[in-house]
Design a protein around this motif. Structure first.
Motif, PDB file in Angstrom:
ATOM      1  N   VAL A  30       0.840  -1.202   0.000  1.00 30.49           N
ATOM      2  CA  VAL A  30       0.000   0.000   0.000  1.00 30.49           C
ATOM      3  C   VAL A  30       0.874   1.251   0.000  1.00 30.49           C
ATOM      4  O   VAL A  30       0.680   2.171  -0.804  1.00 30.49           O
ATOM      5  N   TYR A  31       1.887   1.276   0.883  1.00 28.45           N
ATOM      6  CA  TYR A  31       2.752   2.464   0.946  1.00 28.45           C
ATOM      7  C   TYR A  31       3.600   2.603  -0.319  1.00 28.45           C
ATOM      8  O   TYR A  31       3.872   3.714  -0.777  1.00 28.45           O
ATOM      9  N   ALA A  32       4.016   1.456  -0.880  1.00 30.17           N
ATOM     10  CA  ALA A  32       4.792   1.529  -2.129  1.00 30.17           C
ATOM     11  C   ALA A  32       3.936   2.117  -3.242  1.00 30.17           C
ATOM     12  O   ALA A  32       4.419   2.912  -4.060  1.00 30.17           O
ATOM     13  N   ALA A  33       2.661   1.741  -3.288  1.00 26.54           N
ATOM     14  CA  ALA A  33       1.762   2.287  -4.324  1.00 26.54           C
ATOM     15  C   ALA A  33       1.559   3.781  -4.113  1.00 26.54           C
ATOM     16  O   ALA A  33       1.557   4.557  -5.080  1.00 26.54           O
ATOM     17  N   ILE A  34       1.412   4.197  -2.850  1.00 30.08           N
ATOM     18  CA  ILE A  34       1.249   5.637  -2.559  1.00 30.08           C
ATOM     19  C   ILE A  34       2.519   6.399  -2.948  1.00 30.08           C
ATOM     20  O   ILE A  34       2.462   7.457  -3.575  1.00 30.08           O
ATOM     21  N   HIS A  35       3.662   5.805  -2.595  1.00 28.32           N
ATOM     22  CA  HIS A  35       4.935   6.461  -2.917  1.00 28.32           C
ATOM     23  C   HIS A  35       5.104   6.617  -4.434  1.00 28.32           C
ATOM     24  O   HIS A  35       5.463   7.688  -4.925  1.00 28.32           O
ATOM     25  N   GLY A  36       4.836   5.524  -5.168  1.00 30.68           N
ATOM     26  CA  GLY A  36       4.973   5.574  -6.630  1.00 30.68           C
ATOM     27  C   GLY A  36       4.046   6.616  -7.231  1.00 30.68           C
ATOM     28  O   GLY A  36       4.439   7.387  -8.114  1.00 30.68           O
ATOM     29  N   ALA A  37       2.824   6.654  -6.735  1.00 26.66           N
ATOM     30  CA  ALA A  37       1.854   7.619  -7.255  1.00 26.66           C
ATOM     31  C   ALA A  37       2.278   9.049  -6.900  1.00 26.66           C
ATOM     32  O   ALA A  37       2.169   9.959  -7.729  1.00 26.66           O
ATOM     33  N   ALA A  38       2.782   9.236  -5.681  1.00 24.30           N
ATOM     34  CA  ALA A  38       3.203  10.584  -5.250  1.00 24.30           C
ATOM     35  C   ALA A  38       4.346  11.092  -6.123  1.00 24.30           C
ATOM     36  O   ALA A  38       4.360  12.252  -6.559  1.00 24.30           O
ATOM     37  N   ARG A  39       5.321  10.213  -6.400  1.00 22.92           N
ATOM     38  CA  ARG A  39       6.439  10.605  -7.262  1.00 22.92           C
ATOM     39  C   ARG A  39       5.939  11.025  -8.638  1.00 22.92           C
ATOM     40  O   ARG A  39       6.342  12.050  -9.186  1.00 22.92           O
ATOM     41  N   GLN A  40       5.034  10.202  -9.176  1.00 20.68           N
ATOM     42  CA  GLN A  40       4.521  10.451 -10.514  1.00 20.68           C
ATOM     43  C   GLN A  40       3.740  11.770 -10.563  1.00 20.68           C
ATOM     44  O   GLN A  40       3.926  12.580 -11.469  1.00 20.68           O
ATOM     45  N   VAL A  41       2.903  11.969  -9.571  1.00 24.34           N
ATOM     46  CA  VAL A  41       2.061  13.164  -9.552  1.00 24.34           C
ATOM     47  C   VAL A  41       2.931  14.423  -9.370  1.00 24.34           C
ATOM     48  O   VAL A  41       2.762  15.416 -10.076  1.00 24.34           O
ATOM     49  N   CYS A  42       3.857  14.379  -8.418  1.00 23.74           N
ATOM     50  CA  CYS A  42       4.706  15.560  -8.161  1.00 23.74           C
ATOM     51  C   CYS A  42       5.565  15.880  -9.373  1.00 23.74           C
ATOM     52  O   CYS A  42       5.760  17.043  -9.717  1.00 23.74           O
ATOM     53  N   ASP A  43       6.093  14.838 -10.038  1.00 26.07           N
ATOM     54  CA  ASP A  43       6.932  15.058 -11.214  1.00 26.07           C
ATOM     55  C   ASP A  43       6.124  15.615 -12.371  1.00 26.07           C
ATOM     56  O   ASP A  43       6.510  16.596 -12.996  1.00 26.07           O
ATOM     57  N   ALA A  44       4.995  14.966 -12.641  1.00 30.73           N
ATOM     58  CA  ALA A  44       4.229  15.327 -13.840  1.00 30.73           C
ATOM     59  C   ALA A  44       3.621  16.713 -13.725  1.00 30.73           C
ATOM     60  O   ALA A  44       3.635  17.486 -14.676  1.00 30.73           O
ATOM     61  N   ALA A  45       3.099  17.037 -12.560  1.00 24.82           N
ATOM     62  CA  ALA A  45       2.416  18.317 -12.420  1.00 24.82           C
ATOM     63  C   ALA A  45       3.350  19.409 -11.910  1.00 24.82           C
ATOM     64  O   ALA A  45       3.009  20.585 -11.941  1.00 24.82           O
ATOM     65  N   GLY A  46       4.556  19.030 -11.418  1.00 20.40           N
ATOM     66  CA  GLY A  46       5.495  20.035 -10.916  1.00 20.40           C
ATOM     67  C   GLY A  46       4.901  20.858  -9.800  1.00 20.40           C
ATOM     68  O   GLY A  46       5.020  22.088  -9.796  1.00 20.40           O
ATOM     69  N   VAL A  47       4.289  20.201  -8.836  1.00 17.40           N
ATOM     70  CA  VAL A  47       3.565  20.956  -7.810  1.00 17.40           C
ATOM     71  C   VAL A  47       4.440  21.401  -6.641  1.00 17.40           C
ATOM     72  O   VAL A  47       4.023  22.225  -5.850  1.00 17.40           O
ATOM     73  N   LEU A  48       5.651  20.818  -6.525  1.00 13.39           N
ATOM     74  CA  LEU A  48       6.523  21.206  -5.410  1.00 13.39           C
ATOM     75  C   LEU A  48       7.657  22.061  -5.967  1.00 13.39           C
ATOM     76  O   LEU A  48       8.665  21.546  -6.444  1.00 13.39           O
ATOM     77  N   VAL A  49       7.462  23.361  -5.941  1.00 12.08           N
ATOM     78  CA  VAL A  49       8.483  24.283  -6.459  1.00 12.08           C
ATOM     79  C   VAL A  49       9.004  25.109  -5.302  1.00 12.08           C
ATOM     80  O   VAL A  49       8.230  25.569  -4.450  1.00 12.08           O
ATOM     81  N   THR A  50      10.318  25.300  -5.261  1.00 10.68           N
ATOM     82  CA  THR A  50      10.911  26.038  -4.145  1.00 10.68           C
ATOM     83  C   THR A  50      12.199  26.726  -4.580  1.00 10.68           C
ATOM     84  O   THR A  50      12.789  26.365  -5.605  1.00 10.68           O
ATOM     85  N   GLU A  51      12.601  27.705  -3.792  1.00 10.01           N
ATOM     86  CA  GLU A  51      13.922  28.303  -3.985  1.00 10.01           C
ATOM     87  C   GLU A  51      14.792  27.799  -2.846  1.00 10.01           C
ATOM     88  O   GLU A  51      14.665  28.268  -1.707  1.00 10.01           O
ATOM     89  N   PRO A  52      15.664  26.810  -3.109  1.00 14.09           N
ATOM     90  CA  PRO A  52      16.494  26.287  -2.027  1.00 14.09           C
ATOM     91  C   PRO A  52      17.543  27.317  -1.602  1.00 14.09           C
ATOM     92  O   PRO A  52      17.710  28.362  -2.250  1.00 14.09           O
ATOM     93  N   ALA A  53      18.248  27.010  -0.525  1.00 12.55           N
ATOM     94  CA  ALA A  53      19.298  27.924  -0.061  1.00 12.55           C
ATOM     95  C   ALA A  53      20.309  28.154  -1.177  1.00 12.55           C
ATOM     96  O   ALA A  53      20.625  27.234  -1.946  1.00 12.55           O
ATOM     97  N   SER A  54      20.790  29.390  -1.290  1.00 10.57           N
ATOM     98  CA  SER A  54      21.750  29.688  -2.352  1.00 10.57           C
ATOM     99  C   SER A  54      23.051  28.918  -2.138  1.00 10.57           C
ATOM    100  O   SER A  54      23.371  28.526  -1.007  1.00 10.57           O
TER     101      SER A  54
END
Lengths: 198, 221
Positions: A30-54
């Protein structure tokens, strides 16, 4: 996003009262399926955008490590001047010109090597600061590490995609209609997100 | 409609006791209603609110999700005046040194993701920005909770939730599910069109709205 909450929602959809009563799947599945889906969703939609430390860069230092979980570099600056982001082929097309050239960097070459490295061109003649805006992959939730800060909008495609994956794993009593339904809705949801944010 | 009323409607469609003592529990039906509500509000942009977001000094990006995890898409933004919506390329072309903070209020906002809106110019002293935005409707928990989408679409949530509940038994391709899902999607489409007419396509990124509608038209089971 809280993986434990999503798992709790998925379990009844798999016809079990709790995670220990699952017949065809383990908790790890179950957690592996959630993890795989989360990776796919975050990558495809680019929903986690940030400015990391310089990043401080020394003189003559041409390569830098990108922050962990960087899936794409959206923008970069050398001492607050915008850098053009290119791939290795662009640099290679410049033949021998690029070798050993020094000055203020104008290009950030992403995908330069396989260790998440990026290359500055020209190689900095003096020290400077690299700023980035990056799109990130989701953290690892396969072991049940339960939460990370993410918009609530990714929960629905993660639940549906994970449901489709888990139903596809069944060897008995398969439910292809659930698999097709879940995947088609998740895919459409992703197209909506991509239309909004890409 | 309240959560209790929608739940009763879903139980009726599923043909099980409305006290949750049958094949579907109240918790399962509530989760399906919330999932349908999340999906509906996302594809129809029908849950809208306005809120102030504080901007730290010299910040290039703000993360609206840190303030509201339900944040989805900015529609308009105001600082000292109405800000215009732009793209990263617009800003890069206008000013290659857009990274540098300036002693002025931001004039342009660039939606990069729900977690990141870029401001130009980045305000050296920090400020507050008021954003009208579409959000994922908050989940319902109390029996008297009312979905944060227009009331005319509450019945459609029962349609969507009933279909989602049937994942448990696996006949989502049956005729009843197809009809219910068709009504759910048609309602979402009407809600989106209504919003576009009400607040204007310009502030909703017209081509993105069109893409949303096209995506919705392709959903089938």
């Amino acid at each position: 996003m809280n993986a434990a909450t999503l798992a709790a929602e998925l379990v009844p959809m798999l016809n079990a009262a709790n995670i220990g009563e699952l017949v065809y799947w383990t908790e790890a599945d179950v957690y592996a399926a959630i993890h795989g889906a989360a990776r796919q969703v975050c990558d495809a939609a680019g929903v986690l955008v940030t400015e990391p430390a310089s990043i401080s860069v020394n003189a003559d230092q041409s390569t830098v490590s990108l922050p962990a979980r960087t899936s794409a570099v959206l923008a970069a600056a050398w001492d607050d001047s915008d850098l053009r982001i290119v791939g290795p082929k662009y640099l290679e097309s410049m033949a021998n010109v690029w070798k050993g050239k020094k000055g203020d960097p104008r290009l950030l070459v992403v995908g330069y090597d396989t260790t998440q490295g990026a290359r500055l061109f020209p190689t900095p003649a003096g020290p400077g600061t690299l700023r980035l805006i990056v799109s990130q992959a989701s953290p690892d939730v396969s072991q049940g590490a339960p939460s990370f800060t993410a918009p609530a909008v990714i929960d629905t495609p993660i639940v549906l995609r994970a449901l489709g994956r888990l139903r596809a794993q069944e060897t008995e009593a398969r439910m292809p209609d659930v698999e097709v339904f879940a995947e088609s809705i998740a895919a459409a949801h992703m197209r909506v997100l991509e239309a909004m944010w890409r | 409609m309240t959560l209790s009323e929608i739940r009763g409607d879903v139980f009726r469609r599923l043909g099980v006791p409305s006290d949750g003592s049958g094949y579907y529990t109240a918790a399962e039906v509530t989760a399906a209603i919330n999932r349908a509500l999340s999906l509906f509000s996302t594809i129809s942009l029908s849950s809208v609110r306005t809120q102030d977001f504080s901007v730290s000094p010299a910040a290039l990006l703000i993360n609206p999700v840190a303030t509201d995890p339900m944040f989805l898409l900015p529609l308009n933004a105001y600082c000292s005046g109405e800000m215009s919506m732009g793209t990263l390329r617009d800003v890069q072309a206008r000013d290659p040194r857009f990274w540098t903070a300036r002693p002025a209020d931001p004039e342009v906002f660039v939606p990069l993701a729900p977690t990141a809106i870029l401001l130009y110019p980045a305000p050296a002293l920090g400020t507050t920005i008021s954003i009208r935005y579409a959000r994922v409707a908050p989940t319902l928990s109390s029996a008297s909770d009312v979905p944060d989408v227009p009331a005319e679409f509450h019945a459609a949530l029962a349609d969507g939730a009933a279909v989602l509940c049937r994942a448990k038994v696996g006949y989502q391709g049956d005729t009843r599910s197809r009809i219910e899902w068709g009504r759910f999607m048609e309602a979402a489409q009407r809600a989106l069109q209504g919003l576009a007419e009400r607040i204007g396509q310009r502030s909703m990124k017209a081509k993105e709205v069109e893409a949303v509608l096209q995506s919705m038209a392709r959903i089938s089971i």
